[in-house]
Design a protein around this motif. Structure first.
Motif, PDB file in Angstrom:
ATOM      1  N   GLU A 177      63.927  64.643  14.716  1.00  0.00           N
ATOM      2  CA  GLU A 177      62.836  64.005  15.439  1.00  0.00           C
ATOM      3  C   GLU A 177      63.140  62.546  15.767  1.00  0.00           C
ATOM      4  N   ALA A 178      64.124  61.950  15.083  1.00  0.00           N
ATOM      5  CA  ALA A 178      64.495  60.569  15.385  1.00  0.00           C
ATOM      6  C   ALA A 178      65.131  60.460  16.765  1.00  0.00           C
ATOM      7  N   ASN A 179      65.849  61.504  17.199  1.00  0.00           N
ATOM      8  CA  ASN A 179      66.462  61.549  18.531  1.00  0.00           C
ATOM      9  C   ASN A 179      67.236  60.262  18.814  1.00  0.00           C
ATOM     10  N   ASN A 180      68.049  59.823  17.842  1.00  0.00           N
ATOM     11  CA  ASN A 180      68.787  58.589  18.011  1.00  0.00           C
ATOM     12  C   ASN A 180      70.292  58.855  17.967  1.00  0.00           C
ATOM     13  N   GLY A 181      71.074  57.767  18.050  1.00  0.00           N
ATOM     14  CA  GLY A 181      72.520  57.918  18.088  1.00  0.00           C
ATOM     15  C   GLY A 181      73.097  58.558  16.844  1.00  0.00           C
ATOM     16  N   ASN A 182      72.554  58.222  15.671  1.00  0.00           N
ATOM     17  CA  ASN A 182      73.066  58.811  14.435  1.00  0.00           C
ATOM     18  C   ASN A 182      72.852  60.321  14.411  1.00  0.00           C
ATOM     19  N   TRP A 183      71.676  60.756  14.864  1.00  0.00           N
ATOM     20  CA  TRP A 183      71.410  62.192  14.893  1.00  0.00           C
ATOM     21  C   TRP A 183      72.347  62.887  15.874  1.00  0.00           C
ATOM     22  N   GLN A 184      72.571  62.286  17.028  1.00  0.00           N
ATOM     23  CA  GLN A 184      73.481  62.890  17.998  1.00  0.00           C
ATOM     24  C   GLN A 184      74.902  62.967  17.435  1.00  0.00           C
ATOM     25  N   THR A 185      75.329  61.945  16.706  1.00  0.00           N
ATOM     26  CA  THR A 185      76.651  61.981  16.080  1.00  0.00           C
ATOM     27  C   THR A 185      76.735  63.100  15.056  1.00  0.00           C
ATOM     28  N   ALA A 186      75.719  63.226  14.214  1.00  0.00           N
ATOM     29  CA  ALA A 186      75.717  64.274  13.190  1.00  0.00           C
ATOM     30  C   ALA A 186      75.789  65.664  13.822  1.00  0.00           C
TER      31      ALA A 186
END
Length: 317
Positions: A3-12
């Protein structure tokens, strides 16, 4: 978390896709020991936020390698004054940086553990405006929080005099005051549109339809949105910070001083009215595109994990 939809989530998510054909991968917001199970390796993102997890994993599984991916707030703030972030550097066997300039930010005793892995994004063709269209669209993508300095983009939008300029701002208001500022900017200038939080695919499509992308951040570890712009053929106007220079190169012509809205507005005007300048930005971005190919990132991630597991102490599970 998703739900954060941020760069870290996309990297993971991206790294999990790269590793899944060869390894069993679990993405989790936290980690607790599992009776009878010995994880082969941990990859943690964000030194300060992962500090407790890294410390517990190191204690419970000292022979299992630990990889820490460093973010912009890690490199350019937390590891210099936050004890938890500093402890994470010690608990990690490998420190992954997302652009080369960040290595100099590490304490000397940890630099030998540093590896640079460029992030990637699939190519998405730029959507050219229809013939005769006069609008020139600048996009900024990133949640509204102080580190991203969204106010500079808002102020520059209001300072830009060209009536054909259009400003698209994508990202959720993590700071309510910045959300209020975005609403006020949209009310004051119809050329500016705050679209709020969008799904990643929708944000990427909006970027591909833009004529230029702005990143005004105060600090960045290696912004994935720059990669998505470059691989979509969209030139970047970037704040002149270490993390952006590490992505775009020291000779890039599209920088503006951090927090300088008049300078950004002037750069926008030049981008609209000076085709040779705009073409140079296109060419400079295109020259970086090979760094951001998905197959290159996948090969680097697999090489890192393969070699760490091969090098584990004899008898480790």
């Amino acid at each position: 978390m998703a739900e954060a939809n941020n760069g870290n989530w996309q990297t993971a998510m991206r790294w999990a896709r790269f590793l899944t054909p060869r390894y069993d991968v679990n993405i989790a917001a936290s980690w607790t020991p599992v009776t009878g199970a010995t994880p082969d390796l941990m990859i943690a993102l964000h030194a300060r936020r992962s500090a407790a997890v890294l410390a517990a994993f190191a204690e419970d599984h000292p022979d299992s390698p630990r990889v820490l991916v460093l973010t912009g707030t890690d490199l350019y703030r937390d590891i210099h004054d936050d004890p938890a972030a500093q402890a994470s550097l010690a608990h990690a066997d490998i420190l992954v940086l997302l652009q080369e300039a960040g290595v100099a930010m590490l304490p000397p005793e940890h630099r030998s553990k540093a590896r640079v892995i460029w992030q990637s994004a699939p190519s998405l063709p730029h959507v050219a405006p229809p013939p005769g269209a006069r609008e020139f669209t600048f996009s900024m993508i990133g949640h509204l929080r102080p580190e991203k300095d969204p106010l500079t983009f808002m102020r520059a939008a209001q300072l830009a005099a060209n009536p054909d300029a259009r400003f698209i701002h994508i990202g959720g208001a993590l700071d309510p005051q910045l959300g209020t500022a975005a609403e006020a900017t949209a009310a004051a200038d119809p050329r500016y549109q705050w679209m709020g939080n969008l799904a990643h695919d929708a944000a990427r499509m909006a970027l591909s339809c833009s004529d230029a992308m702005v990143i005004a951040s105060l600090m960045e570890g290696g912004a994935n949105v720059i990669i998505e712009a470059v691989t979509s053929g969209v030139p970047v106007l970037a704040s002149d910070i270490d993390g952006n220079r590490g992505m775009l190169g020291s000779g890039y012509e599209g920088y503006f001083p951090v927090g300088d809205a008049p300078a950004l507005a002037a750069l926008m005007e030049r981008c609209m009215l000076d085709p040779p300048f705009r073409e140079r930005l296109h060419a400079q971005c295109a020259a970086r595109a090979a760094l951001f190919a998905p197959e290159a990132e996948q090969a680097a991630v697999l090489d890192l994990v393969d070699n760490l597991l091969i090098a584990r102490p004899a008898g480790a599970n």
